[in-house]
Design an enzyme around this catalytic site. Structure first.
Site, short mmCIF file in Angstrom:
data_model
loop_
_atom_site.label_atom_id
_atom_site.label_comp_id
_atom_site.label_asym_id
_atom_site.label_seq_id
_atom_site.Cartn_x
_atom_site.Cartn_y
_atom_site.Cartn_z
N GLY A 22 0.81 -1.21 0.00
CA GLY A 22 0.00 0.00 0.00
C GLY A 22 0.84 1.25 0.00
N LYS A 41 8.38 1.54 9.82
CA LYS A 41 7.43 1.70 8.72
C LYS A 41 7.45 3.14 8.27
CE LYS A 41 4.21 -2.07 9.50
NZ LYS A 41 2.78 -2.47 9.54
N ASP A 143 -7.43 -3.08 7.07
CA ASP A 143 -6.49 -3.95 6.36
C ASP A 143 -6.13 -5.18 7.21
OD1 ASP A 143 -5.10 -4.60 4.07
OD2 ASP A 143 -3.31 -3.46 4.59
#
Length: 452
Positions: A22, A41, A143
């Site tokens: 994503g 991240k 998600d």
């Protein structure tokens, strides 16, 4: 945002690239302040921003949203949610730091095939607990999928990934991208809009449960667009007959209309609890397997003796910590989290004194049933203190004082042929997440065999 290996972001040193999903990328990193492995991240919104666009408008809003998600997750305190330790920026791009999945991910487990019903339901129940906490704060995950289901060193389930405000941003319309992954997205996610609530996450969970039970995705096709159409048009698939008792759960979770699903994660958890009472006394169905077992008490001693001795070179010639030390600490954290009693000789001689240090080593080596030699070079493994430790254990094996074969090497940046000759005859592991788990299992089996 590609970050070169060994780049330092404050006290974080970047390691290998883990995944691109994503609007983010994930990297393994070392938190040098606390000498622990973490996950970094970072937003990859740059991949969607045309070259002529600066950080403005929808793209700036999306980067701000990513930062806000990190800030929000850092405030979470729940045993089934991956903890976020820190939030920062690299070259103007936001990132956040999360705990490392020492026990791997559910997607890695599914690479080996379907999973037995009791273990599937236990994992699903833990995910429901996490979702209940998230939804209670007005957030939707959007998600839920196997790669976002992580396990810690004790195999406890933790939910990772994004937690997004219930809004559709301008960027969604500009790029055609929506938060989610095509194989797991709910019909309302696919259609877009701002009416998405926690029941969408339950649909994602239903797809994940189906995949755990069968080893396959319920909706699959050659292209993402065809997969998305199947979520909207195709009926809920039937489970194999051996899993028919779970069909009601799947039917409810994968209902096309959110109103036909469970109204909340708590209600879903109640159904899972009732199913667990049915399955926990049964043997795994043919063709399924349990997830890797959690720590077994039979491998643990009740006294204070160390079971595992980690031998490594702690300091270099300039008195700085070595890479070996970081590897040893990672291994120590992983093994102790699984319940092993581990001796880690990381105290400097100046602080302890050579005599006391040697006495502590002698006591630990005498008690230990397993020794692990950790190293990044043959030179380090053959340094005076290190070689005396693991070679002394090998001599005890040859003298019949220690069990045969309970010697392991855990290496990084070198090949098996680089090992000292005496270590080559024993099991060797090259540093990786999978090797950590494999080495722990080898040690557990060795200790179990010794205890029989």
């Amino acid at each position: 945002m590609t970050i070169p290996k060994d780049t330092r972001l404050g006290h974080y040193r970047i390691g290998s690239h883990m995944a691109t999903e994503g609007l983010h990328e994930a990297y393994e990193a070392i938190d040098e302040r606390y000498d622990r492995r973490v996950v970094l991240k970072i937003s990859r919104i740059h991949a969607f921003r045309p070259p002529e666009k600066s950080r403005q408008g929808a793209f700036r809003d999306e980067e701000e949203r990513f930062k806000n998600e990190g800030d929000t997750a850092a405030g979470f305190n729940h045993p089934n949610i991956v903890p976020v330790y820190d939030v920062g920026e690299y070259d103007g791009t936001p990132f956040y730091i999360a705990a490392y999945p020492y026990g791997g991910t559910l997607s890695q487990g599914l690479d080996q095939g379907s999973i037995a019903v009791p273990q599937t339901l236990e994992v699903a129940k833990d995910i429901c607990r996490a979702l209940e906490y998230i939804h209670g704060r007005g957030l939707v995950h959007r998600d839920v999928k196997p790669s976002n289901v992580w396990f810690d060193a004790t195999r406890s389930t933790m939910l990772s990934g994004y937690t997004r405000e219930v809004v559709t941003s301008d960027l969604d319309r500009i790029t055609g991208w929506y938060a989610g992954t095509e194989h797991y997205m709910s019909p309302e996610q696919i259609r877009g809009g701002s009416d998405i609530d926690g029941r969408s996450d339950l649909y994602n969970l239903g797809i994940t449960i189906y995949e755990m039970l069968t080893g396959t995705k319920p909706f699959d096709d050659k292209t993402p667009i065809e997969v998305l159409k199947m979520h909207i048009r195709e009926p809920v698939p039937s489970l194999p007959s051996r899993h028919r008792q779970c069909q009601y759960l799947i039917d409810k979770l994968l209902a096309k209309n959110p109103d036909a699903r469970f109204p909340s994660a708590s209600a879903c958890m109640d159904e899972i609890e009732s199913l667990l009472g049915t399955f926990q006394s049964e043997s795994p169905a043919p063709g399924t397997r349990p997830l890797e077992e959690k720590t077994r008490a039979s491998t643990r001693t009740s006294d204070s003796d160390h079971q595992v001795f980690i031998s490594f070179k702690n300091l270099d010639a300039n008195g700085r910590q070595t890479r070996d030390s970081q590897l040893a600490r990672t291994l120590y954290d992983y093994l102790t989290a699984r319940g092993f009693k581990v001796f880690l000789s990381s105290v400097s001689l100046e602080k302890m004194g050579a005599s006391a240090y040697q006495q502590a080593i002698d006591r630990a080596l005498d008690a230990a049933m397993v020794v692990v030699a950790v190293g990044t070079s043959r030179e380090h493994l053959e340094s005076r203190w290190v070689e005396s430790e693991w070679s002394g254990f090998i001599n005890d094996i040859r003298s019949g004082l220690k069990p045969a074969g309970h010697v392991f090497s855990y290496i990084d940046g070198m090949e098996p042929r680089d090992l000292p000759r005496s270590l080559r005859q024993y099991q060797m592991f090259k540093h990786s997440d999978e090797s950590l788990m494999a080495l722990a299992n080898f040690i557990e089996n060795a200790l179990d065999a010794e205890g029989d």
